[in-house]
Design a protein around this motif. Sequence first.
Motif, PDB file in Angstrom:
ATOM      1  N   GLN A   6       0.833  -1.197   0.000  1.00  0.00           N
ATOM      2  CA  GLN A   6       0.000   0.000   0.000  1.00  0.00           C
ATOM      3  C   GLN A   6       0.865   1.244   0.000  1.00  0.00           C
ATOM      4  O   GLN A   6       2.046   1.209   0.281  1.00  0.00           O
ATOM      5  CB  GLN A   6      -0.924   0.003   1.220  1.00  0.00           C
ATOM      6  N   THR A   7       0.251   2.353  -0.364  1.00  0.00           N
ATOM      7  CA  THR A   7       0.991   3.604  -0.482  1.00  0.00           C
ATOM      8  C   THR A   7       0.927   4.434   0.779  1.00  0.00           C
ATOM      9  O   THR A   7       1.706   5.347   0.970  1.00  0.00           O
ATOM     10  CB  THR A   7       0.422   4.434  -1.653  1.00  0.00           C
ATOM     11  N   SER A   8      -0.007   4.164   1.698  1.00  0.00           N
ATOM     12  CA  SER A   8      -0.111   4.947   2.927  1.00  0.00           C
ATOM     13  C   SER A   8       1.017   4.567   3.875  1.00  0.00           C
ATOM     14  O   SER A   8       1.770   3.626   3.642  1.00  0.00           O
ATOM     15  CB  SER A   8      -1.465   4.685   3.601  1.00  0.00           C
ATOM     16  N   THR A   9       1.119   5.304   4.968  1.00  0.00           N
ATOM     17  CA  THR A   9       2.175   5.038   5.944  1.00  0.00           C
ATOM     18  C   THR A   9       1.740   4.015   6.979  1.00  0.00           C
ATOM     19  O   THR A   9       2.525   3.658   7.857  1.00  0.00           O
ATOM     20  CB  THR A   9       2.571   6.348   6.664  1.00  0.00           C
ATOM     21  N   ASP A  10       0.508   3.539   6.921  1.00  0.00           N
ATOM     22  CA  ASP A  10       0.034   2.543   7.875  1.00  0.00           C
ATOM     23  C   ASP A  10       0.734   1.199   7.656  1.00  0.00           C
ATOM     24  O   ASP A  10       1.138   0.866   6.543  1.00  0.00           O
ATOM     25  CB  ASP A  10      -1.475   2.326   7.739  1.00  0.00           C
ATOM     26  N   PHE A  11       0.839   0.442   8.743  1.00  0.00           N
ATOM     27  CA  PHE A  11       1.328  -0.926   8.651  1.00  0.00           C
ATOM     28  C   PHE A  11       0.125  -1.871   8.694  1.00  0.00           C
ATOM     29  O   PHE A  11      -0.972  -1.492   9.113  1.00  0.00           O
ATOM     30  CB  PHE A  11       2.269  -1.250   9.814  1.00  0.00           C
ATOM     31  N   ILE A  12       0.351  -3.092   8.287  1.00  0.00           N
ATOM     32  CA  ILE A  12      -0.674  -4.127   8.334  1.00  0.00           C
ATOM     33  C   ILE A  12      -0.152  -5.267   9.206  1.00  0.00           C
ATOM     34  O   ILE A  12       0.939  -5.796   8.966  1.00  0.00           O
ATOM     35  CB  ILE A  12      -1.008  -4.680   6.931  1.00  0.00           C
ATOM     36  N   LEU A  13      -0.908  -5.628  10.225  1.00  0.00           N
ATOM     37  CA  LEU A  13      -0.548  -6.750  11.086  1.00  0.00           C
ATOM     38  C   LEU A  13      -1.279  -7.993  10.572  1.00  0.00           C
ATOM     39  O   LEU A  13      -2.513  -8.060  10.644  1.00  0.00           O
ATOM     40  CB  LEU A  13      -0.939  -6.460  12.538  1.00  0.00           C
ATOM     41  N   LEU A  14      -0.552  -8.951  10.054  1.00  0.00           N
ATOM     42  CA  LEU A  14      -1.177 -10.139   9.494  1.00  0.00           C
ATOM     43  C   LEU A  14      -1.858 -10.983  10.570  1.00  0.00           C
ATOM     44  O   LEU A  14      -2.762 -11.762  10.262  1.00  0.00           O
ATOM     45  CB  LEU A  14      -0.143 -10.979   8.736  1.00  0.00           C
ATOM     46  N   GLY A  15      -1.443 -10.822  11.797  1.00  0.00           N
ATOM     47  CA  GLY A  15      -2.161 -11.428  12.914  1.00  0.00           C
ATOM     48  C   GLY A  15      -1.801 -12.870  13.200  1.00  0.00           C
ATOM     49  O   GLY A  15      -0.939 -13.476  12.551  1.00  0.00           O
ATOM     50  N   LEU A  16      -2.522 -13.429  14.167  1.00  0.00           N
ATOM     51  CA  LEU A  16      -2.279 -14.774  14.649  1.00  0.00           C
ATOM     52  C   LEU A  16      -3.354 -15.764  14.207  1.00  0.00           C
ATOM     53  O   LEU A  16      -3.110 -16.954  14.102  1.00  0.00           O
ATOM     54  CB  LEU A  16      -2.200 -14.749  16.192  1.00  0.00           C
ATOM     55  N   PHE A  17      -4.561 -15.245  13.933  1.00  0.00           N
ATOM     56  CA  PHE A  17      -5.703 -16.128  13.675  1.00  0.00           C
ATOM     57  C   PHE A  17      -5.956 -16.307  12.182  1.00  0.00           C
ATOM     58  O   PHE A  17      -6.189 -15.329  11.475  1.00  0.00           O
ATOM     59  CB  PHE A  17      -6.977 -15.558  14.322  1.00  0.00           C
ATOM     60  N   PRO A  18      -5.944 -17.545  11.698  1.00  0.00           N
ATOM     61  CA  PRO A  18      -6.307 -17.782  10.294  1.00  0.00           C
ATOM     62  C   PRO A  18      -7.813 -17.589  10.099  1.00  0.00           C
ATOM     63  O   PRO A  18      -8.590 -17.782  11.042  1.00  0.00           O
ATOM     64  CB  PRO A  18      -5.913 -19.260  10.075  1.00  0.00           C
ATOM     65  N   PRO A  19      -8.254 -17.179   8.901  1.00  0.00           N
ATOM     66  CA  PRO A  19      -9.689 -16.947   8.657  1.00  0.00           C
ATOM     67  C   PRO A  19     -10.449 -18.270   8.509  1.00  0.00           C
ATOM     68  O   PRO A  19     -10.856 -18.649   7.413  1.00  0.00           O
ATOM     69  CB  PRO A  19      -9.693 -16.140   7.358  1.00  0.00           C
ATOM     70  N   SER A  20     -10.637 -18.959   9.616  1.00  0.00           N
ATOM     71  CA  SER A  20     -11.309 -20.256   9.599  1.00  0.00           C
ATOM     72  C   SER A  20     -11.897 -20.525  10.978  1.00  0.00           C
ATOM     73  O   SER A  20     -11.806 -19.691  11.878  1.00  0.00           O
ATOM     74  CB  SER A  20     -10.315 -21.364   9.217  1.00  0.00           C
ATOM     75  N   ARG A  21     -12.505 -21.692  11.138  1.00  0.00           N
ATOM     76  CA  ARG A  21     -13.051 -22.066  12.445  1.00  0.00           C
ATOM     77  C   ARG A  21     -11.951 -22.208  13.485  1.00  0.00           C
ATOM     78  O   ARG A  21     -12.149 -21.901  14.660  1.00  0.00           O
ATOM     79  CB  ARG A  21     -13.836 -23.379  12.320  1.00  0.00           C
ATOM     80  N   ILE A  22     -10.795 -22.682  13.023  1.00  0.00           N
ATOM     81  CA  ILE A  22      -9.654 -22.788  13.945  1.00  0.00           C
ATOM     82  C   ILE A  22      -9.252 -21.401  14.429  1.00  0.00           C
ATOM     83  O   ILE A  22      -8.934 -21.207  15.604  1.00  0.00           O
ATOM     84  CB  ILE A  22      -8.462 -23.480  13.243  1.00  0.00           C
ATOM     85  N   GLY A  23      -9.293 -20.423  13.523  1.00  0.00           N
ATOM     86  CA  GLY A  23      -8.985 -19.044  13.897  1.00  0.00           C
ATOM     87  C   GLY A  23      -9.964 -18.516  14.921  1.00  0.00           C
ATOM     88  O   GLY A  23      -9.564 -17.834  15.873  1.00  0.00           O
ATOM     89  N   LEU A  24     -11.248 -18.813  14.738  1.00  0.00           N
ATOM     90  CA  LEU A  24     -12.263 -18.384  15.705  1.00  0.00           C
ATOM     91  C   LEU A  24     -12.035 -19.047  17.058  1.00  0.00           C
ATOM     92  O   LEU A  24     -12.150 -18.390  18.106  1.00  0.00           O
ATOM     93  CB  LEU A  24     -13.655 -18.736  15.172  1.00  0.00           C
TER      94      LEU A  24
END
Length: 312
Positions: A6-24
């Motif tokens: 991205q072009t903004s100065t923000d960072f993106i935290l990919l996180g710990l939880f996968p987008p699934s039931r296991i993540g929930l």
Amino acid sequence: MENYNQTSTDFILLGLFPPSRIGLFLFILIVLIFLMALFGNLSMILLISLDTHLHTPMYFLLSQLSLIDLNYISTIVPKMASDFLHGNKSISFTGCGIQSFFFTTLAVVEALLLTSMAYDHYIAVCFPLHYLIRMSKRVCVLMITGSWIIGSINACAHTVYILHIPYCRSRAINHFFCDVPAMVTLACTDTWVYEGTVFLSTTIFLVFPFIGISCSYGRVLLAVYRMKSAEGRKKAYLTCSTHLTVVTFYYAPFLYTNLHPRSLRSPTEDKVLAVFYTILTPMLNPVIYSLRNKEVMGALTRVSQRICSVKM
């Protein structure tokens, strides 16, 4: 993996939880651990402040450990939970710097405080007649104040660096918080000098304290072995084993993460190890110190009886 360039100065935290039931499931588990850590550490702080029997140097240091753990987990989990619930993984440039500063400060302060607690046990067992002099209230305050000052200065140096290096790659941090080593990998400049300072910082604030703790408990265990009183040996062993359990949970993953070459580790491995010293340790510390400590359990009984008598 999604493309988060991205072009903004923000960072993106990919996180710990996968987008699934296991993540929930992991999300719910982390939230429960967070609530347990809040309740446990707040309870320890209140219990130590309310019960006069616990107004000793050891429990004063323990209350400070609970305060640090309370701030430690609160620096990371609320943002991580908010990102998961709202689906917004961005964090501002300034916000990332602030989170990194507090995390780094608290990490060093906890390491130094655990060393102070080891010194307290060493004096209590090996020099009991000098205990009140060597571990006076003034000494305890100096230990804690010094830990916070050293931790803040160290964190300030690291934070200033990461906020001033150029980022010309993806701003997606493959972690669940603004961890300095994970951010450095996104830099478009050579960072080998800084990585050397990280190694030096880790050696000074983690390796040396760990060696000091090990030496202290080596002397303590030797002194305990020579004790004639079986009850005294049992109490000393229990105290030492409790503290060593806390030290192991905190230091082992931290030392491995910071001293093991990054080329031999994966981001997933870093995140799993970080869970131990950022989330699990703040939850386990009050549990370990309360369930395995008769004085704490006795204080809990006295305070509960006092509250019940006031209500009646």
